[in-house]
Design a protein around this motif. Structure first.
Motif, PDB file in Angstrom:
ATOM      1  N   LEU A  27     -64.539   2.709  71.724  1.00 21.67           N
ATOM      2  CA  LEU A  27     -64.752   3.882  70.879  1.00 21.67           C
ATOM      3  C   LEU A  27     -65.783   3.582  69.800  1.00 21.67           C
ATOM      4  N   VAL A  28     -65.680   2.420  69.173  1.00 22.36           N
ATOM      5  CA  VAL A  28     -66.651   2.030  68.145  1.00 22.36           C
ATOM      6  C   VAL A  28     -68.042   1.896  68.758  1.00 22.36           C
ATOM      7  N   ARG A  29     -68.139   1.278  69.923  1.00 22.81           N
ATOM      8  CA  ARG A  29     -69.442   1.128  70.588  1.00 22.81           C
ATOM      9  C   ARG A  29     -70.041   2.475  70.940  1.00 22.81           C
ATOM     10  N   ASN A  30     -69.236   3.373  71.470  1.00 21.22           N
ATOM     11  CA  ASN A  30     -69.742   4.703  71.833  1.00 21.22           C
ATOM     12  C   ASN A  30     -70.233   5.458  70.609  1.00 21.22           C
ATOM     13  N   GLU A  37     -57.061  -3.049  72.121  1.00 19.27           N
ATOM     14  CA  GLU A  37     -58.244  -3.435  71.355  1.00 19.27           C
ATOM     15  C   GLU A  37     -59.517  -3.093  72.115  1.00 19.27           C
ATOM     16  N   ILE A  38     -59.474  -3.145  73.439  1.00 20.65           N
ATOM     17  CA  ILE A  38     -60.652  -2.797  74.232  1.00 20.65           C
ATOM     18  C   ILE A  38     -60.974  -1.322  74.060  1.00 20.65           C
ATOM     19  N   ALA A  39     -59.962  -0.481  74.077  1.00 21.62           N
ATOM     20  CA  ALA A  39     -60.185   0.953  73.906  1.00 21.62           C
ATOM     21  C   ALA A  39     -60.771   1.252  72.535  1.00 21.62           C
ATOM     22  N   ALA A  40     -60.260   0.606  71.502  1.00 22.94           N
ATOM     23  CA  ALA A  40     -60.788   0.822  70.154  1.00 22.94           C
ATOM     24  C   ALA A  40     -62.214   0.306  70.045  1.00 22.94           C
ATOM     25  N   GLN A  67     -73.501   3.861  69.349  1.00 23.97           N
ATOM     26  CA  GLN A  67     -74.618   4.235  70.223  1.00 23.97           C
ATOM     27  C   GLN A  67     -75.078   5.656  69.915  1.00 23.97           C
ATOM     28  N   TRP A  68     -74.125   6.581  69.801  1.00 21.51           N
ATOM     29  CA  TRP A  68     -74.457   7.971  69.489  1.00 21.51           C
ATOM     30  C   TRP A  68     -75.146   8.056  68.129  1.00 21.51           C
ATOM     31  N   PHE A  69     -74.620   7.365  67.126  1.00 21.43           N
ATOM     32  CA  PHE A  69     -75.177   7.435  65.780  1.00 21.43           C
ATOM     33  C   PHE A  69     -76.608   6.910  65.735  1.00 21.43           C
ATOM     34  N   PHE A  70     -76.844   5.754  66.363  1.00 20.24           N
ATOM     35  CA  PHE A  70     -78.195   5.195  66.319  1.00 20.24           C
ATOM     36  C   PHE A  70     -79.185   6.006  67.150  1.00 20.24           C
ATOM     37  N   ASP A  71     -78.716   6.610  68.228  1.00 21.66           N
ATOM     38  CA  ASP A  71     -79.587   7.534  68.971  1.00 21.66           C
ATOM     39  C   ASP A  71     -79.957   8.727  68.106  1.00 21.66           C
TER      40      ASP A  71
END
Length: 127
Positions: free
Chosen positions: A23-26, A17-20, A29-33
């Motif tokens: 991935l969602v956080r990354n 669950e941490i890996a998933a 972050q990319w999308f909002f940037d």
């Protein structure tokens, strides 16, 4: 009851669950940037349209080119190997290159089209 053991087990981390979640956080972050950058480019377009400034026009065009190459850098991370089953490896290589070049051109046109639409919508929303 052992409170030290209870405290250690109170909050557990599940590795999958941490890996998933990471991935969602990354991705978020990319999308909002990226979204913030599109808003910036749209704002530059709005200001150059309202002011007629040549400097803002060229700054907007440069920003649009930079955001385009930023998007294209993500699209260029994959290589389609459709013809690996062909015995002639040289022919397979050139066919794969042709397909990958065609995909790159299509992605180029799609990103360019999408960026222009997004920036135009953002700049018109400023009115």
């Amino acid at each position: 009851m052992d409170f030290a053991l209870y405290r250690k087990q109170l909050l557990e981390r599940r590795e999958g669950e941490i890996a998933a979640a990471q991935l969602v956080r990354n991705f978020s972050q990319w999308f909002f940037d990226l979204l913030r950058n599109f808003v910036l480019v749209g704002g530059l377009k709005y200001f150059y349209e309202k002011s007629g400034s040549t400097v803002l026009f060229y700054l907007h065009e440069l920003a649009l080119v930079v955001i385009f190459f930023y998007c294209l850098s993500y699209a260029d991370q994959w290589y389609l190997n459709l013809f690996s089953v062909i015995d002639d490896k040289r022919l397979a290589h050139w066919l794969n290159r042709a397909v990958n070049f065609a995909v790159a051109v299509l992605l180029f046109l799609l990103i360019r089209w999408g960026a222009k639409i997004i920036v135009a919508e953002i700049s018109h929303a400023q009115v």
